[in-house]
Scaffold this motif. Structure first.
Motif, PDB file in Angstrom:
ATOM      1  N   HIS A   1      43.329  37.502  41.327  1.00 39.51           N
ATOM      2  CA  HIS A   1      42.668  38.191  42.440  1.00 39.51           C
ATOM      3  C   HIS A   1      41.315  38.755  42.023  1.00 39.51           C
ATOM      4  O   HIS A   1      40.316  38.572  42.730  1.00 39.51           O
ATOM      5  N   TYR A   2      41.244  39.455  40.897  1.00 37.25           N
ATOM      6  CA  TYR A   2      39.986  40.050  40.469  1.00 37.25           C
ATOM      7  C   TYR A   2      38.931  38.993  40.167  1.00 37.25           C
ATOM      8  O   TYR A   2      37.766  39.129  40.543  1.00 37.25           O
ATOM      9  N   MET A   3      39.326  37.932  39.478  1.00 32.61           N
ATOM     10  CA  MET A   3      38.356  36.930  39.063  1.00 32.61           C
ATOM     11  C   MET A   3      37.881  36.056  40.220  1.00 32.61           C
ATOM     12  O   MET A   3      36.689  35.722  40.296  1.00 32.61           O
ATOM     13  N   LEU A   4      38.788  35.715  41.151  1.00 39.97           N
ATOM     14  CA  LEU A   4      38.485  34.663  42.122  1.00 39.97           C
ATOM     15  C   LEU A   4      38.458  35.118  43.579  1.00 39.97           C
ATOM     16  O   LEU A   4      38.006  34.367  44.448  1.00 39.97           O
ATOM     17  N   VAL A   5      38.939  36.340  43.868  1.00 44.49           N
ATOM     18  CA  VAL A   5      38.989  36.802  45.261  1.00 44.49           C
ATOM     19  C   VAL A   5      38.154  38.064  45.450  1.00 44.49           C
ATOM     20  O   VAL A   5      37.123  38.043  46.125  1.00 44.49           O
ATOM     21  N   ALA A   6      38.592  39.190  44.880  1.00 45.68           N
ATOM     22  CA  ALA A   6      37.863  40.444  45.085  1.00 45.68           C
ATOM     23  C   ALA A   6      38.274  41.469  44.039  1.00 45.68           C
ATOM     24  O   ALA A   6      39.454  41.569  43.693  1.00 45.68           O
ATOM     25  N   PHE A   7      37.319  42.253  43.583  1.00 44.88           N
ATOM     26  CA  PHE A   7      37.634  43.341  42.662  1.00 44.88           C
ATOM     27  C   PHE A   7      38.211  44.527  43.406  1.00 44.88           C
ATOM     28  O   PHE A   7      38.864  45.391  42.816  1.00 44.88           O
TER      29      PHE A   7
ATOM     30  N   LEU B   1      42.014  38.129  27.369  1.00 44.64           N
ATOM     31  CA  LEU B   1      42.813  39.260  27.831  1.00 44.64           C
ATOM     32  C   LEU B   1      43.174  40.120  26.623  1.00 44.64           C
ATOM     33  O   LEU B   1      43.645  39.610  25.614  1.00 44.64           O
ATOM     34  N   ASP B   2      42.940  41.413  26.735  1.00 43.51           N
ATOM     35  CA  ASP B   2      43.256  42.355  25.654  1.00 43.51           C
ATOM     36  C   ASP B   2      44.407  43.240  26.105  1.00 43.51           C
ATOM     37  O   ASP B   2      44.219  44.181  26.867  1.00 43.51           O
ATOM     38  N   ARG B   3      45.598  42.952  25.628  1.00 38.91           N
ATOM     39  CA  ARG B   3      46.785  43.701  26.058  1.00 38.91           C
ATOM     40  C   ARG B   3      46.916  45.045  25.356  1.00 38.91           C
ATOM     41  O   ARG B   3      47.608  45.931  25.844  1.00 38.91           O
TER      42      ARG B   3
ATOM     43  N   TRP C   1      37.415  45.086  32.364  1.00 44.45           N
ATOM     44  CA  TRP C   1      38.080  45.525  33.594  1.00 44.45           C
ATOM     45  C   TRP C   1      39.538  45.884  33.323  1.00 44.45           C
ATOM     46  O   TRP C   1      40.349  45.008  33.060  1.00 44.45           O
ATOM     47  N   PRO C   2      39.917  47.164  33.413  1.00 44.63           N
ATOM     48  CA  PRO C   2      41.311  47.538  33.157  1.00 44.63           C
ATOM     49  C   PRO C   2      42.226  47.136  34.304  1.00 44.63           C
ATOM     50  O   PRO C   2      41.885  47.312  35.469  1.00 44.63           O
TER      51      PRO C   2
ATOM     52  N   ASP D   1      43.428  44.828  29.493  1.00 48.08           N
ATOM     53  CA  ASP D   1      42.014  44.859  29.866  1.00 48.08           C
ATOM     54  C   ASP D   1      41.551  43.416  29.998  1.00 48.08           C
ATOM     55  O   ASP D   1      41.753  42.598  29.084  1.00 48.08           O
ATOM     56  N   LEU D   2      40.939  43.113  31.135  1.00 49.48           N
ATOM     57  CA  LEU D   2      40.477  41.765  31.411  1.00 49.48           C
ATOM     58  C   LEU D   2      39.006  41.637  31.032  1.00 49.48           C
ATOM     59  O   LEU D   2      38.155  42.347  31.562  1.00 49.48           O
ATOM     60  N   TYR D   3      38.736  40.720  30.127  1.00 57.25           N
ATOM     61  CA  TYR D   3      37.360  40.408  29.737  1.00 57.25           C
ATOM     62  C   TYR D   3      37.057  38.980  30.204  1.00 57.25           C
ATOM     63  O   TYR D   3      37.158  38.019  29.448  1.00 57.25           O
ATOM     64  N   SER D   4      36.751  38.872  31.499  1.00 59.93           N
ATOM     65  CA  SER D   4      36.304  37.588  32.047  1.00 59.93           C
ATOM     66  C   SER D   4      34.790  37.674  32.195  1.00 59.93           C
ATOM     67  O   SER D   4      34.235  38.755  32.408  1.00 59.93           O
ATOM     68  N   VAL D   5      34.102  36.546  32.102  1.00 60.10           N
ATOM     69  CA  VAL D   5      32.642  36.549  32.161  1.00 60.10           C
ATOM     70  C   VAL D   5      32.194  37.024  33.534  1.00 60.10           C
ATOM     71  O   VAL D   5      32.538  36.426  34.560  1.00 60.10           O
ATOM     72  N   ASN D   6      31.413  38.107  33.554  1.00 62.18           N
ATOM     73  CA  ASN D   6      30.969  38.704  34.810  1.00 62.18           C
ATOM     74  C   ASN D   6      29.472  38.575  35.056  1.00 62.18           C
ATOM     75  O   ASN D   6      29.028  38.696  36.195  1.00 62.18           O
ATOM     76  N   PHE D   7      28.693  38.350  34.012  1.00 61.10           N
ATOM     77  CA  PHE D   7      27.243  38.286  34.203  1.00 61.10           C
ATOM     78  C   PHE D   7      26.592  37.497  33.072  1.00 61.10           C
ATOM     79  O   PHE D   7      27.160  37.334  31.989  1.00 61.10           O
ATOM     80  N   GLN D   8      25.404  37.016  33.353  1.00 58.68           N
ATOM     81  CA  GLN D   8      24.531  36.439  32.350  1.00 58.68           C
ATOM     82  C   GLN D   8      23.307  37.333  32.236  1.00 58.68           C
ATOM     83  O   GLN D   8      22.994  38.095  33.163  1.00 58.68           O
TER      84      GLN D   8
END
Length: 506
Positions: free
Chosen positions: A53-59, A122-124, A392-393, A407-414
């Motif tokens: 949801h966070y990565m592909l739909v909405a934060f 992903l950092d658990r 992103w927690p 904690d989610l560390y997906s690429v958010n910006f360049q």
């Protein structure tokens, strides 16, 4: 608040009766835990749902409802075929990491035709935020690597040591050779090395020092405060030029979560004061093994190194996906970061000693300065990571108790510099290619990388015969890149940006 209802089947990815309440202003206060719903969704499925949801739909569903628009966090979300991904498919995705790895497998680098996202994770345990925001980590405190001597014989040699760790407190130094682990002299056994370093509370290491003497030490895995400035000094060259040199090994934040100065800021301030007092006209920043970290620390260093003429001008800009870009101003996302309070030094040059282990925030520091001053790179091609994370927690409430899942560390910006450049996905190529010889301790003026810089500063050009000259020196060890995993964070993270998302409909 907008409610999202999901049914668990092959066509819809859903939790019946689940209310997504991703708290306003990026406070992840989920009022309902999917794992406690009527469909008996497991905690692992909850984690997979949030990643999807966070990565592909909405934060944040409230913000999405406010804008009547999707607000995915992932930079490359458009390249992911969401209709083919069911986050609750336990066969395809038994763990959340399996789902994440599938999502990040789709984006393609148009320059190379290959996979572009080799970064998201992903950092658990929350270890990254503990290191980057708190400056605290837990391990033995030193990093070895395999290296060849001039006869192509294999050696296991220490790359770096943190002084506050168990290894550092016992005096272990860069360049010491490991000849035995727990009495076993078969140092070519990768499993032996990795198990001792990363999977054991303590281990016994026998070291051979550069003077030929040996010492056996029992080193423990402990919690300690990271000191990212491993070495600093000022050289006076034969032509009288003053050169400031420091080794910076991790971009730990200069301010903690309570906005208090960290030990990293204190160390950097001391280094720059010494440079200023010494009247340096050149600075060498050694980032050979720096995996990156907080963008705010990169900004701080660049503000110190940049010329006065850069003050008030663009340092770098953020590039988001189209949805976040459309609402970036209202969401209070950072767009352009400007230089401020520059001109601490009147530098003729700034040199960076780099390698393939120079990653992300390290590369950002270099790229930011290039439009404004002479920047030279010595060493090997850098890793290539011009993108970063919000960090992103993922949290939710269960029976009145907040659960931190990961904690989610997906690429958010360049990021791109003032000249609009930021596409170094294959790395930055050095001005002078040089091997990483680790027989020298930090700061030794005979280090080939330092010798290259000194030669440039005294003659105006780099040496062309250094490799042949050094090949005759039997005591030198040439690092085998990637021979052992480096236990560290690799990336750049902007925790500040996530905290700036504007609250909606409170």
């Amino acid at each position: 608040m907008k409610k999202s209802f999901f049914f668990r089947n092959a066509l819809c990815y859903v939790i019946l009766g689940f209310v997504l309440a991703a708290g306003a202003g990026c406070k992840k206060n989920h009022n309902n835990n999917p794992s406690s719903g009527s469909n008996n969704i497991s905690e692992e499925d909850s984690l997979k749902y949030y990643i999807y949801h966070y990565m592909l739909v909405a934060f944040d569903d409230q913000a999405m409802a406010y804008y009547h628009d999707s607000l995915p966090l992932y930079l490359w979300y458009r390249q992911v075929p969401t209709s083919t991904i069911n986050p609750f498919d336990d066969v395809k995705y038994p763990k959340a990491e399996d789902l994440l790895n599938t999502i990040i497998s789709y984006p393609i680098n148009p320059q190379t035709g290959g996979k572009i996202d080799r970064y998201s994770f992903l950092d658990r345990q929350g270890a990254v935020s503990g290191l980057i925001q708190g400056g605290v980590t837990g391990d033995m405190g030193f990093q070895p690597a395999y290296a060849y001597d001039n006869n192509n014989q294999l050696h296991l040699v220490v790359l770096y040591v943190y002084k506050n760790s168990s290894a550092g407190q016992q005096g272990v130094q860069r360049g010491w050779e490991i000849t035995a682990i727990n009495g076993n002299t078969n140092i070519s056994d990768n499993n032996l090395v990795i198990n001792a370093l990363y999977n054991s509370p303590s281990a016994q290491f026998t070291f051979k020092k550069p003077d030929g003497s040996s010492v056996t030490l029992t080193i423990q895995s402990t919690q300690y405060q990271v000191n990212p400035v491993l070495f600093d000094t000022v050289y006076t060259l034969s032509n009288g030029k003053k050169v400031g040199y420091f080794v910076f090994n991790q971009f730990v934040s200069i301010y903690d979560s309570n906005n208090q100065p960290t030990e990293t800021k204190n160390e950097l301030d001391a280094v720059f004061k010494m440079f200023a007092d010494s009247g340096v006209t050149t600075v060498i920043m050694d980032e050979r093994y720096n995996g990156g970290g907080a963008v705010q620390t990169a900004e701080y260093i660049d503000n110190k190194l940049a010329p006065a003429a850069a003050n008030g001008k663009a340092m770098y800009s953020y590039v988001y996906n189209d949805r976040l870009t459309a609402h970036a101003t209202d969401l209070q996302l950072p767009i352009t970061i400007n230089y401020q309070n520059t001109g601490s030094f009147n530098l003729e040059h700034v040199f960076f000693i780099v390698s393939h282990n120079t990653v992300s925030a390290s590369e950002l520091t270099i790229n930011n300065l290039k439009p404004y001053m002479d920047v030279q790179l010595v060493g090997d091609t850098t890793y290539g990571k011009p993108v970063g994370f919000f960090g992103w927690p993922i949290q939710y409430d269960s029976a009145g108790q907040q659960i931190h899942a990961a904690d989610l560390y997906s690429v958010n910006f360049q990021t791109k510099n003032a000249a609009g450049y930021g596409d170094y996905f294959t790395g930055m190529v050095p001005n002078k290619l040089e091997y990483d010889y680790i027989g020298y301790n930090w700061g030794d003026p005979n280090d080939p990388n330092l010798q290259d810089v000194f030669n440039y500063l005294t003659t105006g050009s780099y040496r062309t015969t250094s490799t042949a000259r050094l090949a005759s020196q039997a005591q030198q060890y040439r690092v085998i890149q990637g021979s052992l995993p480096l236990k560290r964070f690799e990336g750049m993270v902007d925790y500040r940006a996530a905290g700036l998302f504007k609250p909606y409909l409170r």
